[in-house]
Design a protein around this motif. Structure first.
Motif, PDB file in Angstrom:
ATOM      1  N   GLY A 175      33.132  42.850  34.448  1.00 58.58           N
ATOM      2  CA  GLY A 175      32.796  43.860  35.414  1.00 58.58           C
ATOM      3  C   GLY A 175      33.479  43.093  36.657  1.00 58.58           C
ATOM      4  N   ILE A 176      33.529  43.687  37.399  1.00 56.21           N
ATOM      5  CA  ILE A 176      33.402  43.264  38.652  1.00 56.21           C
ATOM      6  C   ILE A 176      32.411  41.901  39.178  1.00 56.21           C
ATOM      7  N   VAL A 177      31.641  42.322  38.639  1.00 58.71           N
ATOM      8  CA  VAL A 177      30.400  41.718  39.544  1.00 58.71           C
ATOM      9  C   VAL A 177      29.471  40.390  38.313  1.00 58.71           C
ATOM     10  N   VAL A 178      29.882  38.955  39.610  1.00 57.35           N
ATOM     11  CA  VAL A 178      30.149  37.741  38.716  1.00 57.35           C
ATOM     12  C   VAL A 178      28.567  37.195  38.629  1.00 57.35           C
ATOM     13  N   GLY A 179      28.039  36.984  37.498  1.00 59.52           N
ATOM     14  CA  GLY A 179      26.591  36.581  37.258  1.00 59.52           C
ATOM     15  C   GLY A 179      25.690  38.407  36.475  1.00 59.52           C
ATOM     16  N   ASP A 180      26.612  39.210  36.438  1.00 58.21           N
ATOM     17  CA  ASP A 180      25.838  40.902  35.664  1.00 58.21           C
ATOM     18  C   ASP A 180      26.830  40.518  35.049  1.00 58.21           C
ATOM     19  N   ARG A 181      26.430  41.739  34.370  1.00 62.47           N
ATOM     20  CA  ARG A 181      27.397  42.755  33.287  1.00 62.47           C
ATOM     21  C   ARG A 181      27.720  44.098  32.927  1.00 62.47           C
ATOM     22  N   PHE A 182      28.019  44.800  32.356  1.00 63.29           N
ATOM     23  CA  PHE A 182      28.027  46.115  32.469  1.00 63.29           C
ATOM     24  C   PHE A 182      28.443  46.439  30.723  1.00 63.29           C
ATOM     25  N   ASP A 183      27.715  47.550  30.699  1.00 67.11           N
ATOM     26  CA  ASP A 183      27.133  47.542  29.470  1.00 67.11           C
ATOM     27  C   ASP A 183      28.334  49.334  28.736  1.00 67.11           C
ATOM     28  N   LEU A 184      28.121  50.309  29.842  1.00 71.31           N
ATOM     29  CA  LEU A 184      28.974  51.240  29.144  1.00 71.31           C
ATOM     30  C   LEU A 184      29.963  51.404  31.212  1.00 71.31           C
ATOM     31  N   ALA A 185      30.866  51.962  31.095  1.00 66.62           N
ATOM     32  CA  ALA A 185      31.632  52.607  32.071  1.00 66.62           C
ATOM     33  C   ALA A 185      31.709  54.229  32.232  1.00 66.62           C
TER      34      ALA A 185
END
Length: 887
Positions: free
Chosen positions: A263-273
């Motif tokens: 994704g775009i956020v470092v330290g986070d992770r998306f599951d569904l876009a």
């Protein structure tokens, strides 16, 4: 640098070739002279000499090859000699390598985390071209932000989408939670709402299927991350019939992103876009989106910023939201847009932990400095033991350059071992550090990998270490005259004490730096303790937070207030539950909502929270004056307000605040209203433990404007057994309110989760402070033992002349205390100097806190006494006869 080294190597090669040519000419001349002495003519003599020596070029290459072979053999000989020294002194080698491993490993681990958070670019095509468009300086609290990354309302985004000349492509995005699964079994996953060009602009290639495109906007479609596809969808092939149940709807899965894209956020992770939906006449006026794009060829960030700055007056004038006061709209229209680099993505970790990580890097750097000073002393002690060996080698013809190379090689081998083991240790250390920042509500996803920056940092740390603790001992070892070093009596001469000055200076440096680290450790530990023992003025234990959503119920806005009141009443009737209350803002959970208020001629901001009648009883907040909210407070009754003491001090000058009229200025979805103060409650911490007690007002939740109603609510549930009551609430809601989305968390644990950064600083600074004290023990013990070995003869003479054991112990202890005093003075000054950098991370303490300074000094004093006592007692037990006999 490579060119410089090449030039140097060419210079060395040409000099060597000239020397070889000169030597060959000399041998040729000697052969010619010998031939002519035997009766040959000069021509015949020169011809014979050339025949014997052969081709000058071939001879030159053969001699160069032999010299290189001899150099490699000599180097290998030095390596074997160094290894024999290490094997002969295993304790010394272990201490050196272990200390370096820990020092370099800790530094590399912190740098590795900084690299992952700040330096590493997104896994996309040409990340350097990515730019973010945002309000210069942020919106400064204007309006409502859906998250910390959002700077655009929907109308603003649409204007930029139509006018983005500096960008070849532009997209909008935001993070948003998504409920996945059917009723009773839904789970919360990380969602990413994106405009149609999101994946195209980033250049993301699908792992399976296809990705979101402009024609997919406003459709019930989604793209799964590789991790979600594997863990939640079983890794099944994506087809046109692949769907998941999200937010109560069947959503088609178009494809899967590559494993590397988080994704775009470092330290986070998306599951569904999922695709955004921005209608032509949007009703949403919150700041909901972030906007990014790729710079066109020839455009720079500065030029793009100038373009968007020129665009800003018209853009903000055309997108001004409705419902704000003229003063607020003037602030909105004064905003300006700018372009910023976005190749490294965005991250809340940078803002939240940037200062902490930089301070930790400085702390670990100081630990490495102490280790270097410690190891320099150990190397000096080893060099003293090997002084006679060096003298004999020099007497036998070894050059000082050769011996200097030998000792530097030993230092290099030790530093290389420490660097390699430190780099290996950095991986688990950095992962442990990331795990320490995880909370029950938030898991940090960072790819911890040793890229070229991390390896370069470890190599630089090893090189600096080698230079710091290897060069000085090498120079000291090769500077003495062989004849003086071979004299057996030289080591005990009291007149040569000046040679101990370097070791004393290194110990003073250790004590000074340790003082800085111990002061920092005590400050962070005490600051964390202050936060942990702080009374926020509200009940913390036995409170469960329930988040309930009911979008599938399709309740009309005007009926939501009654629906929520009934839900609270039903929860309160469950056996075992003491009380329950609804609120729009959960206390101590972060930023809160505010309005501008007017009380007569006085006006200013106040935080607002809409709560149910049992809110204060549930949290144990005392009512000081007036009455609590009741079920009779509705939208059809007079509008009422309960305020805290800070509100009264700031805005109310009347003898009694009860009955005072408070006018609230209008905002979108919140029309202008006038409330009457009916009660006063005690001041409490409300959004954060660190804040001062803020101005706070409370309104009955049923008097929340209909236009601001949302199909969700937060509920505070007080009970003696939260786990069992959570199950009971879940069962009741599934039975009476089917389809309700629900999520529970512990209130007290949530407060502790907000202190995770303080806990990390307290633990790590405490650990490194203790480690620094331990290194001081090793350093002092080693130096005093070295002093004893060097002054054994002097001590023996003094004792033979009548000196008592007590005087010998006192002399050694005076030497240690002198170094301690000098180190404490320097360390205190340094601690006061650098403490200002950490002041923003402290709570309830100042960097110059006298108790902390005294505690650190006392701890170092104890460490000094412990480290000095054993060598001092050993000095007092020196046998004068045996000592003098060695002379």
């Amino acid at each position: 640098m490579a060119l410089f080294r090449r030039i140097l190597s060419l210079g060395r090669r040409s000099r060597m070739e000239r020397e070889i040519d000169a030597e060959l000419r000399e041998h040729m001349a000697m052969r010619v002279d010998d031939n002519m002495a035997q009766g040959m003519s000069r021509e015949a003599a020169e011809r014979d000499a050339r025949r014997r020596f052969g081709s000058p070029t071939a001879m030159r290459e053969r001699i160069s090859a032999e010299d290189a072979a001899l150099g490699l053999a000599s180097l290998w000989h030095d390596v074997r000699r160094a290894l024999r020294v290490f094997i002969k002194s295993p304790g010394f080698s272990f201490v050196v390598v272990a200390t370096l491993t820990l020092g370099i490993g800790a530094n590399t681990a912190i740098f590795e985390l900084l690299d992952a958070v700040r330096l590493r670019t997104l896994p996309i095509v040409k990340p350097g071209e990515l730019a973010e468009v945002r309000i210069v300086g942020g919106n400064r609290g204007f309006g409502v932000n859906d998250s910390e990354f959002t700077d655009f309302t929907v109308p603003m985004w649409q204007k930029v989408k139509d006018h983005h000349d500096p960008l070849s492509g532009v997209f909008a995005w935001r993070t948003a939670g998504v409920q996945v699964g059917g009723p009773g079994e839904s789970r919360h996953v990380n969602g990413l709402e994106v405009s149609g060009d999101f994946f195209n602009v980033l250049g993301i290639v699908p792992f399976q299927g296809r990705l979101i495109e402009p024609q997919d906007e406003c459709e019930f479609k989604a793209v799964a991350s590789y991790t979600f596809w594997q863990s939640q969808m079983g890794g099944e092939p994506i087809t046109a019939k692949t769907t998941v149940l999200a937010e109560g709807r069947s959503v088609q899965i178009l494809g899967v992103t590559a494993p590397s894209f988080f994704g775009i956020v470092v330290g986070d992770r998306f599951d569904l876009a999922y695709p955004a939906c921005t209608p032509a006449n949007p009703g949403r006026q919150n700041f909901v989106y972030s906007v990014m794009g790729r710079l066109k060829p020839g455009w720079t960030l500065q030029r793009a910023s100038e373009y968007f700055d020129a665009l800003s007056p018209g853009l903000f004038a055309e997108t001004a939201p409705d419902g704000y006061s003229p003063e607020a709209l003037k602030t909105f229209k004064a905003f300006r847009l700018g372009a910023y680099p976005a190749g490294a993505g965005v991250s809340y970790l940078r803002e939240q932990y940037n200062s902490s990580l930089q301070i930790l890097l400085a702390i670990t750097g100081l630990v490495l400095l102490i280790a270097c000073a410690n190891l320099a002393n150990l190397m000096l002690a080893l060099a003293s033991v090997r002084k006679r060996e060096m003298a004999i080698r020099m007497a036998l013809g070894a050059s000082r350059g050769r011996l200097l190379r030998q000792i530097l090689l030993e230092s290099t081998l030790l530093a290389s071992c420490g660097a390699m083991l430190g780099a290996a240790l950095a991986q688990p250390l950095s992962r442990a550090l990331v795990n320490s920042l995880n909370t029950n509500q938030n898991t940090i996803h960072l790819t911890i990998a040793a890229d070229w920056r991390v390896l370069l940092f470890a190599a630089a740390a090893a090189t600096a270490t080698c230079v710091i603790f290897g060069t000085l001992p090498a120079l000291r070892s090769t500077s003495a005259e062989p004849l003086m070093s071979l004299k057996s009596g030289e080591r005990g001469v009291a007149g040569n004490r000046e040679r101990f000055s370097v070791q004393r200076a290194l110990v003073i440096i250790q004590i000074a730096v340790s003082m800085v680290l111990l002061v920092g450790a005590l400050l962070f530990v005490r600051s964390y303790q202050n936060l942990m023992t702080l009374n926020p003025g509200i009940r913390e234990s036995g409170i469960t937070i329930g988040y309930f959503g009911f979008p599938a119920a399709n309740i009309k806005l005007e009926n939501l207030a009654a629906y929520k009141r009934q839900l609270v009443d039903d929860v309160r009737t469950i056996p075992g539950i003491e009380n329950a209350a609804a609120t729009t803002i959960v206390p101590l959970s972060g930023p809160t909502w505010g309005h501008e208020v007017e009380i007569g001629p006085v006006n200013g901001p106040s935080r607002f929270s809409y709560v149910s009648p049992s809110f204060f009883a549930t949290l144990g907040i005392p009512l000081l004056e007036g009455r609590d909210f009741t079920d009779r407070d509705t939208n059809d009754s007079p509008l009422v307000l309960i305020v805290n003491q800070a509100f009264i001090r700031k805005y109310v000058s009347a003898p009694s605040p009860l009955g005072v009229q408070v006018r609230v200025r209008p905002e979108p979805r919140y029309p202008a209203r006038t409330y009457e103060i009916v009660g006063v409650v005690a001041d409490t911490k409300y959004s954060d433990l660190r804040e001062d007690r803020q101005i706070q007002a409370f309104v009955p939740i049923v008097q929340l404007p209909v236009t601001a109603q949302q199909p969700w609510m937060a509920m505070l549930i007080a009970s003696h057994s939260p786990a069992s009551e959570q199950l009971a609430v879940r069962q009741m809601l599934n039975k009476r309110y089917p389809g309700t989305e629900m999520r529970f968390s512990d209130f007290q644990q949530g407060i502790l989760d907000h202190l995770v950064g303080d806990r990390m600083m307290a633990r790590l600074s405490g650990f490194f402070g203790v480690l620094a004290a331990l290194l001081v023990v090793i350093g002092l013990h080693g130096v005093l033992s070295y002093f004893l070995a060097q002054r054994r003869s002097e001590i023996g003479i003094r004792m033979a002349l009548g000196a008592s054991r007590g005087r010998v112990v006192a002399a050694m202890m005076r030497s240690a205390c002198a170094m301690l005093l000098a180190g404490l003075v320097i360390g205190t000054l340094l601690a006061l100097l650098v403490g200002r950098e950490a002041s923003t991370l402290l709570f309830g303490l100042k960097p110059w806190d006298p108790v902390t300074l005294a505690g650190a000094a006392a701890l170092l004093a104890v460490v000094t006494v412990v480290a000095s006592l054993v060598p001092s007692m050993r000095a007092a037990n020196v046998n004068p006869i045996d000592s003098l006999r060695t002379e």
